[in-house]
Design an enzyme around this catalytic site. Structure first.
Site, PDB file in Angstrom:
ATOM      1  N   THR A  43      -0.303   0.519  -3.732  1.00 48.12           N
ATOM      2  CA  THR A  43      -1.679   0.085  -3.461  1.00 48.12           C
ATOM      3  C   THR A  43      -2.391   1.055  -2.539  1.00 48.12           C
ATOM      4  OG1 THR A  43      -0.929  -2.206  -3.663  1.00 48.12           O
ATOM      5  CG2 THR A  43      -3.079  -1.839  -2.648  1.00 48.12           C
ATOM      6  N   THR A  44      -1.708   1.491  -1.479  1.00 45.65           N
ATOM      7  CA  THR A  44      -2.304   2.409  -0.512  1.00 45.65           C
ATOM      8  C   THR A  44      -2.566   3.773  -1.132  1.00 45.65           C
ATOM      9  OG1 THR A  44      -1.021   1.242   1.166  1.00 45.65           O
ATOM     10  CG2 THR A  44      -2.070   3.284   1.850  1.00 45.65           C
ATOM     11  N   TYR A 106      -4.406 -10.801 -11.880  1.00 47.81           N
ATOM     12  CA  TYR A 106      -5.606 -11.224 -12.592  1.00 47.81           C
ATOM     13  C   TYR A 106      -5.332 -12.295 -13.641  1.00 47.81           C
ATOM     14  CZ  TYR A 106     -10.036 -11.256 -15.082  1.00 47.81           C
ATOM     15  OH  TYR A 106     -11.208 -11.665 -15.644  1.00 47.81           O
ATOM     16  N   TYR A 132       7.421  -6.609  -6.092  1.00 49.41           N
ATOM     17  CA  TYR A 132       6.396  -6.562  -5.053  1.00 49.41           C
ATOM     18  C   TYR A 132       5.577  -7.846  -5.122  1.00 49.41           C
ATOM     19  CZ  TYR A 132       2.271  -4.684  -2.507  1.00 49.41           C
ATOM     20  OH  TYR A 132       1.234  -4.481  -1.625  1.00 49.41           O
ATOM     21  N   ARG A 137      -3.470 -10.199  -3.014  1.00 48.57           N
ATOM     22  CA  ARG A 137      -4.115  -9.276  -3.949  1.00 48.57           C
ATOM     23  C   ARG A 137      -3.983  -9.736  -5.402  1.00 48.57           C
ATOM     24  NH1 ARG A 137      -5.807  -4.277  -2.192  1.00 48.57           N
ATOM     25  NH2 ARG A 137      -5.192  -3.660  -0.084  1.00 48.57           N
ATOM     26  N   LYS A 160       9.654  -6.158  -2.051  1.00 42.16           N
ATOM     27  CA  LYS A 160       8.683  -5.899  -0.996  1.00 42.16           C
ATOM     28  C   LYS A 160       7.890  -7.191  -0.843  1.00 42.16           C
ATOM     29  CE  LYS A 160       4.486  -3.379   0.260  1.00 42.16           C
ATOM     30  NZ  LYS A 160       3.449  -2.399  -0.165  1.00 42.16           N
ATOM     31  N   ILE A 202       7.876  -1.286   3.515  1.00 39.72           N
ATOM     32  CA  ILE A 202       7.009  -0.343   2.814  1.00 39.72           C
ATOM     33  C   ILE A 202       5.676  -0.441   3.521  1.00 39.72           C
ATOM     34  CG2 ILE A 202       5.891   0.224   0.633  1.00 39.72           C
ATOM     35  CD1 ILE A 202       8.396  -0.760  -0.805  1.00 39.72           C
TER      36      ILE A 202
END
Length: 297
Positions: A43-44, A106, A132, A137, A160, A202
């Protein structure tokens, strides 16, 4: 298999193009500063704004620069099972050590859908998988019982966990076994996460403060909780400041303060951080004792 401080690397851009030279230098600095592993295109790393060609090139460059010195866990998740399979296969072809698979976002699958998703992934590719979970999100959460079933699949090695629910560390440890790797996805909660049985994180903050984060994790892993608490106090304002605006804008700003030539560019719809966010980052860097451009020894 995976432990310690594992930065979720930002992806540097110049005029929206991948700045490969900067990225190679950044990866080299991360290893020199003691990071225990690296995550490209998480994501980052702005994976949501990358086309497939860029996504795979970032993984390829990261693996090539690392040259086996630390594990590379490539971001490969998607809301489409077939796209996630394609990403995993591409990451494996480029030499990644594992795939970070975010829960499908989504479309909000149910728990049976999550199980089938991961069953299909392990059938299609034997790259080790780190699940993850980041409900904030994805608007999808994985139950402890569901995770336990997925953990029994071949090559699903860890999670994660960015659920923000520390009690899950114990629940997941009991359900999935002590060898199931639990990595924190929230920098500000990692001290408690490690005390409850986690083995690393992470991290966003490790982009900017890799040595401090590596030292923090070594203290936790060695049972030096007093030392870990001192480092937590030193890093905590930075953990908060890096989310004072949409990530990774504040992290890129912080890196531009540490390295004057580090580009601030983000890809739309992401935008650079606000003035208030920049002030928060500046104050947090000062609190952590991180030298910035113009004040470096």
């Amino acid at each position: 298999m995976f432990r310690g401080s594992i930065p979720a690397l930002v992806t540097p851009f110049r005029d929206e193009a991948f700045a490969e030279d900067c990225y190679r230098d950044f990866v080299e600095w991360q290893i020199a500063e003691g990071s225990h592993g690296l995550v490209p295109v998480g994501t980052t790393g702005e994976s949501a704004t990358l086309i497939a060609e860029d996504h795979y090139r970032v993984i390829e460059v990261c693996v090539d620069q690392v040259k086996g010195r630390v594990p590379v866990i490539a971001g490969c998740g998607s809301n489409s099972t077939q796209s996630a399979i394609q990403n995993m296969q591409a990451a494996q072809e480029r030499g990644a050590d594992a795939a970070l698979i975010v829960l499908p976002y989504y479309n909000r699958p149910n728990q049976d859908g999550l199980i089938r998703h991961f069953e299909m992934l392990v059938e299609a590719c034997d790259l080790p998988i780190v699940v993850y979970n980041v409900p904030g999100r994805t608007v999808t959460d994985i139950n402890v019982e569901t995770l336990a079933r997925i953990a029994r699949l071949p090559n699903v090695v860890g999670i994660k966990d960015a659920s923000g629910q520390l009690a899950r560390v114990s629940a997941q440890r009991l359900a999935c076994g002590v060898d199931f790797v639990q990595l924190s996805g929230n920098d500000d909660m990692t001290l408690g996460f490690m005390a409850m049985g986690g083995v690393g994180s992470i991290s966003v903050t490790a982009n900017v403060a890799p040595r401090l984060c590596a030292d923090f994790h070594e203290a936790c892993l060695n049972g030096d909780w007093d030392g870990a608490l001192r480092l937590q106090d030193r890093l905590y304002p930075l953990h908060a400041a890096l989310f004072s605006d949409a990530s990774p804008g504040p992290a890129k700003y912080a890196l531009s303060r540490v390295f004057p030539d580090f580009p601030l560019d983000v890809r739309l719809p992401m935008t650079p951080p606000s003035d208030a966010s920049r002030r928060a980052v500046d104050a947090a860097l000062d609190h952590a004792g991180i030298a910035v451009a113009g004040n470096r020894a």
